[in-house]
Design a protein around this motif. Structure first.
Motif, PDB file in Angstrom:
ATOM      1  N   GLN A  34       0.868  -1.169   0.038  1.00 17.00           N
ATOM      2  CA  GLN A  34       0.070   0.216  -0.028  1.00 17.00           C
ATOM      3  C   GLN A  34       0.909   1.159   0.147  1.00 17.00           C
ATOM      4  O   GLN A  34       1.897   1.383   0.970  1.00 17.00           O
ATOM      5  CB  GLN A  34      -0.878   0.126   1.319  1.00 17.00           C
ATOM      6  N   ASN A  35       0.923   2.093  -1.050  1.00 12.02           N
ATOM      7  CA  ASN A  35       1.387   3.560  -1.085  1.00 12.02           C
ATOM      8  C   ASN A  35       0.681   4.292  -0.197  1.00 12.02           C
ATOM      9  O   ASN A  35      -0.313   4.595  -0.014  1.00 12.02           O
ATOM     10  CB  ASN A  35       1.176   3.930  -2.493  1.00 12.02           C
ATOM     11  N   LEU A  36       1.520   4.662   1.198  1.00 11.85           N
ATOM     12  CA  LEU A  36       1.109   5.164   2.205  1.00 11.85           C
ATOM     13  C   LEU A  36       0.799   6.898   1.924  1.00 11.85           C
ATOM     14  O   LEU A  36       0.307   7.455   2.613  1.00 11.85           O
ATOM     15  CB  LEU A  36       1.945   5.272   3.555  1.00 11.85           C
ATOM     16  N   ASP A  37       1.389   7.177   0.692  1.00  8.47           N
ATOM     17  CA  ASP A  37       0.985   8.596   0.355  1.00  8.47           C
ATOM     18  C   ASP A  37      -0.150   8.842  -0.325  1.00  8.47           C
ATOM     19  O   ASP A  37      -0.426  10.077  -0.819  1.00  8.47           O
ATOM     20  CB  ASP A  37       2.190   9.241  -0.638  1.00  8.47           C
ATOM     21  N   LYS A  38      -0.855   7.664  -0.682  1.00  6.50           N
ATOM     22  CA  LYS A  38      -2.148   7.762  -1.427  1.00  6.50           C
ATOM     23  C   LYS A  38      -3.257   7.333  -0.446  1.00  6.50           C
ATOM     24  O   LYS A  38      -3.051   6.809   0.503  1.00  6.50           O
ATOM     25  CB  LYS A  38      -2.084   6.886  -2.437  1.00  6.50           C
ATOM     26  N   SER A  39      -4.498   7.419  -0.951  1.00  7.73           N
ATOM     27  CA  SER A  39      -5.784   7.224  -0.189  1.00  7.73           C
ATOM     28  C   SER A  39      -5.830   5.445  -0.135  1.00  7.73           C
ATOM     29  O   SER A  39      -5.123   4.699  -1.040  1.00  7.73           O
ATOM     30  CB  SER A  39      -6.635   7.403  -1.109  1.00  7.73           C
ATOM     31  N   PHE A  40      -6.131   5.100   0.805  1.00  4.79           N
ATOM     32  CA  PHE A  40      -6.214   3.671   1.323  1.00  4.79           C
ATOM     33  C   PHE A  40      -6.988   2.821   0.237  1.00  4.79           C
ATOM     34  O   PHE A  40      -6.560   1.553  -0.092  1.00  4.79           O
ATOM     35  CB  PHE A  40      -6.844   3.260   2.606  1.00  4.79           C
ATOM     36  N   HIS A  41      -7.753   3.424  -0.559  1.00  2.00           N
ATOM     37  CA  HIS A  41      -8.733   3.073  -1.718  1.00  2.00           C
ATOM     38  C   HIS A  41      -7.851   2.708  -3.107  1.00  2.00           C
ATOM     39  O   HIS A  41      -8.416   2.408  -3.933  1.00  2.00           O
ATOM     40  CB  HIS A  41     -10.052   3.560  -1.868  1.00  2.00           C
ATOM     41  N   SER A  42      -6.683   3.465  -3.024  1.00  2.18           N
ATOM     42  CA  SER A  42      -5.917   3.520  -4.197  1.00  2.18           C
ATOM     43  C   SER A  42      -4.545   3.241  -3.857  1.00  2.18           C
ATOM     44  O   SER A  42      -4.204   3.248  -2.613  1.00  2.18           O
ATOM     45  CB  SER A  42      -6.132   4.633  -5.043  1.00  2.18           C
ATOM     46  N   GLY A  43      -3.580   2.877  -4.669  1.00  7.58           N
ATOM     47  CA  GLY A  43      -2.196   2.960  -4.238  1.00  7.58           C
ATOM     48  C   GLY A  43      -1.749   1.587  -4.006  1.00  7.58           C
ATOM     49  O   GLY A  43      -0.819   1.315  -3.316  1.00  7.58           O
ATOM     50  N   ARG A  44      -2.679   0.383  -4.078  1.00 12.14           N
ATOM     51  CA  ARG A  44      -2.115  -0.671  -3.915  1.00 12.14           C
ATOM     52  C   ARG A  44      -1.470  -1.391  -5.219  1.00 12.14           C
ATOM     53  O   ARG A  44      -1.753  -1.145  -6.247  1.00 12.14           O
ATOM     54  CB  ARG A  44      -3.454  -1.605  -3.439  1.00 12.14           C
ATOM     55  N   ARG A  45      -0.382  -2.338  -4.776  1.00 15.57           N
ATOM     56  CA  ARG A  45       0.266  -2.929  -5.551  1.00 15.57           C
ATOM     57  C   ARG A  45       0.587  -4.559  -5.203  1.00 15.57           C
ATOM     58  O   ARG A  45       1.167  -4.399  -4.291  1.00 15.57           O
ATOM     59  CB  ARG A  45       1.360  -2.107  -5.917  1.00 15.57           C
ATOM     60  N   LEU A  46       0.568  -5.509  -6.105  1.00 14.29           N
ATOM     61  CA  LEU A  46       0.859  -6.845  -5.916  1.00 14.29           C
ATOM     62  C   LEU A  46       2.015  -7.125  -6.794  1.00 14.29           C
ATOM     63  O   LEU A  46       2.177  -6.741  -7.612  1.00 14.29           O
ATOM     64  CB  LEU A  46      -0.222  -7.693  -6.436  1.00 14.29           C
ATOM     65  N   THR A  47       3.157  -7.389  -5.964  1.00 10.88           N
ATOM     66  CA  THR A  47       4.286  -7.657  -6.320  1.00 10.88           C
ATOM     67  C   THR A  47       4.901  -8.920  -6.153  1.00 10.88           C
ATOM     68  O   THR A  47       4.648  -9.618  -5.239  1.00 10.88           O
ATOM     69  CB  THR A  47       5.567  -6.763  -5.744  1.00 10.88           C
ATOM     70  N   LEU A  48       5.409  -9.563  -7.387  1.00  8.43           N
ATOM     71  CA  LEU A  48       6.096 -11.049  -7.486  1.00  8.43           C
ATOM     72  C   LEU A  48       7.492 -10.492  -7.741  1.00  8.43           C
ATOM     73  O   LEU A  48       7.858 -10.199  -8.930  1.00  8.43           O
ATOM     74  CB  LEU A  48       5.464 -11.688  -8.510  1.00  8.43           C
ATOM     75  N   THR A  49       8.450 -10.925  -6.971  1.00 11.34           N
ATOM     76  CA  THR A  49       9.949 -10.716  -7.255  1.00 11.34           C
ATOM     77  C   THR A  49      10.603 -12.121  -6.999  1.00 11.34           C
ATOM     78  O   THR A  49      10.485 -12.853  -6.247  1.00 11.34           O
ATOM     79  CB  THR A  49      10.783  -9.644  -6.331  1.00 11.34           C
ATOM     80  N   LEU A  50      11.918 -12.235  -7.811  1.00  7.87           N
ATOM     81  CA  LEU A  50      12.554 -13.337  -7.642  1.00  7.87           C
ATOM     82  C   LEU A  50      14.004 -12.869  -7.558  1.00  7.87           C
ATOM     83  O   LEU A  50      14.623 -12.089  -8.334  1.00  7.87           O
ATOM     84  CB  LEU A  50      12.796 -14.286  -8.835  1.00  7.87           C
ATOM     85  N   GLU A  51      14.944 -12.878  -6.308  1.00 13.14           N
ATOM     86  CA  GLU A  51      16.112 -12.366  -6.244  1.00 13.14           C
ATOM     87  C   GLU A  51      17.022 -13.487  -6.364  1.00 13.14           C
ATOM     88  O   GLU A  51      17.185 -14.412  -5.544  1.00 13.14           O
ATOM     89  CB  GLU A  51      16.349 -11.785  -4.814  1.00 13.14           C
ATOM     90  N   MET A  52      17.969 -13.568  -7.581  1.00 10.03           N
ATOM     91  CA  MET A  52      18.693 -14.641  -7.943  1.00 10.03           C
ATOM     92  C   MET A  52      19.932 -14.889  -7.293  1.00 10.03           C
ATOM     93  O   MET A  52      20.619 -15.637  -7.781  1.00 10.03           O
ATOM     94  CB  MET A  52      18.455 -14.786  -9.501  1.00 10.03           C
ATOM     95  N   ASN A  53      20.366 -13.819  -6.398  1.00 13.49           N
ATOM     96  CA  ASN A  53      21.826 -14.109  -5.992  1.00 13.49           C
ATOM     97  C   ASN A  53      22.824 -14.018  -6.729  1.00 13.49           C
ATOM     98  O   ASN A  53      23.799 -14.777  -6.840  1.00 13.49           O
ATOM     99  CB  ASN A  53      21.852 -15.039  -4.870  1.00 13.49           C
ATOM    100  N   LEU A  54      22.950 -13.431  -7.896  1.00 11.00           N
ATOM    101  CA  LEU A  54      23.875 -13.445  -8.874  1.00 11.00           C
ATOM    102  C   LEU A  54      25.057 -12.352  -8.667  1.00 11.00           C
ATOM    103  O   LEU A  54      26.058 -12.718  -9.030  1.00 11.00           O
ATOM    104  CB  LEU A  54      23.353 -12.957 -10.290  1.00 11.00           C
ATOM    105  N   ASN A  55      24.877 -11.556  -7.819  1.00 13.18           N
ATOM    106  CA  ASN A  55      25.937 -10.328  -7.550  1.00 13.18           C
ATOM    107  C   ASN A  55      26.737 -10.698  -6.418  1.00 13.18           C
ATOM    108  O   ASN A  55      27.401  -9.855  -6.039  1.00 13.18           O
ATOM    109  CB  ASN A  55      25.246  -8.976  -7.813  1.00 13.18           C
ATOM    110  N   GLU A  56      26.557 -11.639  -5.897  1.00 17.55           N
ATOM    111  CA  GLU A  56      27.448 -12.215  -4.369  1.00 17.55           C
ATOM    112  C   GLU A  56      28.735 -12.572  -4.848  1.00 17.55           C
ATOM    113  O   GLU A  56      29.135 -12.964  -5.488  1.00 17.55           O
ATOM    114  CB  GLU A  56      26.566 -12.985  -3.669  1.00 17.55           C
TER     115      GLU A  56
END
Length: 186
Positions: A164-186
């Motif tokens: 939830q973007n806390l700088d916007k209304s609770f009724h907007s600013g939502r975002r579903l995220t799917l991420t894969l951190e692949m550990n390639l830079n270690e």
């Protein structure tokens, strides 16, 4: 680049600290169309307590001595996951991320996909701006908060969160995220 790293595991970290200082010089005697000095300071801390509880803290401060060309400027929005990708950019940046995780029990289907999985609560704040803009500074923090799940796989960490973007209304600013951190830079 200088790094101090006391993490218990590079890929599946549960405890430790990582401090990283990076610098970059361009132009002058080195040639090129742009001359600048960039610095990045990053501090990350992981802790575990009572076996199943985990915390994570990340502070990153970055800047440059002069205005940066666009391709070397700092961007936020992809890091502040409740905001649009690349929504904020500049030659100055600050980012704060904190997370609480609770290890979930192994389930027959889950244990084949994930080596370890947990429920998470996350808070993020940060900003990026150009030093030449008198209307912006480090106090203009953008904020978001989220919850979801993450699991460590053999490829890296897979995360599914609702922010939830806390700088916007609770009724907007939502975002579903799917991420894969692949550990390639270690």
């Amino acid at each position: 680049t200088a790094v101090l790293d006391s993490r218990n595991d590079t890929y599946f970290t549960l405890s430790g600290t990582r401090l990283k200082l990076e610098g970059e010089l361009a132009g002058g005697a080195l040639g090129g169309d742009h001359g600048f000095a960039r610095y990045d300071l990053s501090l990350e801390r992981w802790d575990s307590f009572a076996v199943k509880h985990h915390t994570y803290f990340w502070l990153k401060v970055a800047g440059a001595d002069v205005g940066l060309p666009f391709q070397r400027s700092y961007t936020l929005g992809n890091t502040l996951r409740g905001h649009d990708n690349y929504a904020y950019s500049g030659d100055r940046m600050v980012l704060l991320q904190s997370a609480y995780g609770y290890s979930l029990p192994s389930l027959p289907v889950i244990e084949y996909l994930f080596l370890r999985w947990q429920a998470e609560l996350i808070y993020e704040a940060g900003t990026a701006f150009y030093n030449s803009d008198p209307l912006q500074d480090y106090r203009d923090l953008k904020q978001d908060a989220g919850f979801g799940f993450s699991g460590n796989t053999i490829l890296g960490r897979l995360r599914l969160h609702l922010f939830q973007n806390l700088d916007k209304s609770f009724h907007s600013g939502r975002r579903l995220t799917l991420t894969l951190e692949m550990n390639l830079n270690e």
